[in-house]
Design a protein around this motif. Structure first.
Motif, PDB file in Angstrom:
ATOM      1  N   ASN A   1       0.811  -1.210   0.000  1.00 36.03           N
ATOM      2  CA  ASN A   1       0.000   0.000   0.000  1.00 36.03           C
ATOM      3  C   ASN A   1       0.849   1.267   0.000  1.00 36.03           C
ATOM      4  O   ASN A   1       0.417   2.318  -0.495  1.00 36.03           O
ATOM      5  N   MET A   2       2.062   1.171   0.560  1.00 28.73           N
ATOM      6  CA  MET A   2       2.957   2.329   0.580  1.00 28.73           C
ATOM      7  C   MET A   2       3.452   2.707  -0.816  1.00 28.73           C
ATOM      8  O   MET A   2       4.034   3.784  -1.002  1.00 28.73           O
ATOM      9  N   GLU A   3       3.207   1.866  -1.813  1.00 21.60           N
ATOM     10  CA  GLU A   3       3.539   2.229  -3.188  1.00 21.60           C
ATOM     11  C   GLU A   3       2.821   3.501  -3.612  1.00 21.60           C
ATOM     12  O   GLU A   3       3.269   4.212  -4.523  1.00 21.60           O
ATOM     13  N   ALA A   4       1.704   3.821  -2.939  1.00 21.02           N
ATOM     14  CA  ALA A   4       0.940   5.024  -3.288  1.00 21.02           C
ATOM     15  C   ALA A   4       1.811   6.267  -3.255  1.00 21.02           C
ATOM     16  O   ALA A   4       1.765   7.116  -4.158  1.00 21.02           O
ATOM     17  N   VAL A   5       2.622   6.397  -2.202  1.00 22.86           N
ATOM     18  CA  VAL A   5       3.427   7.607  -2.063  1.00 22.86           C
ATOM     19  C   VAL A   5       4.623   7.596  -3.018  1.00 22.86           C
ATOM     20  O   VAL A   5       5.070   8.646  -3.478  1.00 22.86           O
ATOM     21  N   LYS A   6       5.128   6.426  -3.353  1.00 19.30           N
ATOM     22  CA  LYS A   6       6.195   6.330  -4.360  1.00 19.30           C
ATOM     23  C   LYS A   6       5.674   6.778  -5.723  1.00 19.30           C
ATOM     24  O   LYS A   6       6.341   7.534  -6.442  1.00 19.30           O
ATOM     25  N   ILE A   7       4.479   6.317  -6.063  1.00 15.25           N
ATOM     26  CA  ILE A   7       3.874   6.714  -7.344  1.00 15.25           C
ATOM     27  C   ILE A   7       3.637   8.213  -7.364  1.00 15.25           C
ATOM     28  O   ILE A   7       3.892   8.890  -8.367  1.00 15.25           O
ATOM     29  N   LEU A   8       3.147   8.762  -6.255  1.00 16.55           N
ATOM     30  CA  LEU A   8       2.892  10.200  -6.170  1.00 16.55           C
ATOM     31  C   LEU A   8       4.180  10.986  -6.387  1.00 16.55           C
ATOM     32  O   LEU A   8       4.210  11.958  -7.147  1.00 16.55           O
ATOM     33  N   TYR A   9       5.242  10.577  -5.736  1.00 14.78           N
ATOM     34  CA  TYR A   9       6.528  11.287  -5.835  1.00 14.78           C
ATOM     35  C   TYR A   9       7.126  11.184  -7.242  1.00 14.78           C
ATOM     36  O   TYR A   9       7.662  12.160  -7.777  1.00 14.78           O
ATOM     37  N   GLN A  10       7.035   9.998  -7.837  1.00 18.74           N
ATOM     38  CA  GLN A  10       7.663   9.764  -9.129  1.00 18.74           C
ATOM     39  C   GLN A  10       6.761  10.112 -10.319  1.00 18.74           C
ATOM     40  O   GLN A  10       7.198  10.021 -11.465  1.00 18.74           O
ATOM     41  N   MET A  11       5.533  10.518 -10.064  1.00 16.59           N
ATOM     42  CA  MET A  11       4.592  10.834 -11.131  1.00 16.59           C
ATOM     43  C   MET A  11       5.191  11.863 -12.083  1.00 16.59           C
ATOM     44  O   MET A  11       5.795  12.846 -11.648  1.00 16.59           O
ATOM     45  N   ASP A  12       5.045  11.642 -13.386  1.00 16.50           N
ATOM     46  CA  ASP A  12       5.702  12.515 -14.359  1.00 16.50           C
ATOM     47  C   ASP A  12       4.856  13.740 -14.715  1.00 16.50           C
ATOM     48  O   ASP A  12       4.977  14.296 -15.799  1.00 16.50           O
TER      49      ASP A  12
END
Length: 278
Positions: free
Chosen positions: A104-115
């Motif tokens: 579930n913590m992938e959510a914040v990784k996706i948010l940070y790395q979003m292009d």
């Protein structure tokens, strides 16, 4: 549940993701944790969305994880990802709990790395995971009613959702340690002084100010922003040589886009450019 725990609204290139548990100050329970991860995945893939705004319904941004002791589901239902029709679920042990939380913590990784550019629109309480979500965004537009605390230490938790990573890189190691270990509460003005706030505005102007910034970004060149964010994210940990190589590559790639040609043409004609994302 009749109403979604994560509201998604797309308006002219601006996608707003709203945590929707206002009665719990948008504290994250297991269903909302999953909804947030899935919502971030959809947002990253949505090519109509040029900007993503993260907000909280009601009077708070996010009061952290829900530790009320009244989970929406039984522990085995929360921890196991198996379909209800399956007879066997993942056992409730340390390994499966770590796996579930990390997923579930992938959510914040996706948010940070979003292009694409991201904005946190913040009013009211912003606690633990809320701090992580805010710090992971590119911009933070903050109401004068907002307050911030990591809160983890006060309930005996070490911290998750990238709090240590994002706060250290945004504010520096000394301030991140202070916020994490002492868990002091900051008002909006104190948060602005330490560099957590992009814009501090009266509560009545929060939406207007946030979407004015979002509109400005949505009118910008999407491919250029994509390359720019890759450079900036890599600069957090990469060597100078790596960043120079990446900047050279992305500079040439951006020069080959239709948007770059449109930007030069509009500059010469003294008009606002119309970017197509190509």
């Amino acid at each position: 549940m009749s109403e979604s725990l994560l509201l998604e609204h797309l308006d002219d290139g601006v996608l707003t993701l709203t945590l929707n548990r206002p009665d719990r100050l948008n504290a994250l329970n297991p269903p909302l944790l999953r909804a947030l991860r899935e919502g971030m995945e959809r947002a990253a893939r949505n090519y109509e969305a040029r900007v993503v705004v993260v907000a909280g319904a009601g009077r708070a941004f996010c009061a952290g994880g829900d530790i009320s002791g009244k989970p929406d589901k039984k522990p085995e239902e929360s921890l196991g990802e198996a379909a209800p029709s399956e007879k066997k679920r993942a056992p409730d042990n340390v390994a499966t709990r770590i796996e579930w939380l990390r997923g579930n913590m992938e959510a914040v990784k996706i948010l940070y790395q979003m292009d694409k550019p991201t904005i946190a629109m913040i009013r009211g309480a912003t606690v633990s995971v809320g701090m992580s979500l805010a710090a992971a965004c590119d911009f933070r537009v903050v109401s004068e009613t907002a307050s911030f605390t990591t809160g983890f230490a006060k309930v005996g938790f070490s911290g998750d959702y990238g709090a240590s990573y994002f706060l250290t890189r945004l504010l520096g190691s000394a301030k991140a340690r202070e916020l994490m270990l002492l868990s002091d509460k900051l008002d909006a003005q104190a948060a602005e002084r330490i560099g957590l706030v992009t814009q501090l505005v009266p509560d009545s102007e929060l939406e207007v100010s946030t979407y004015a910034l979002a509109r400005r970004l949505a009118d910008g060149p999407p491919l250029t922003y994509r390359f720019m964010k890759k450079n900036l994210n890599a600069a957090v940990e990469g060597s100078l040589e790596q960043i120079l190589d990446m900047e050279a590559t992305h500079m040439v790639l951006s020069s080959m886009t239709s948007d770059q040609r449109e930007a030069v043409k509009a500059f010469m004609e003294k008009r606002k450019p119309q970017f197509s994302g190509t």
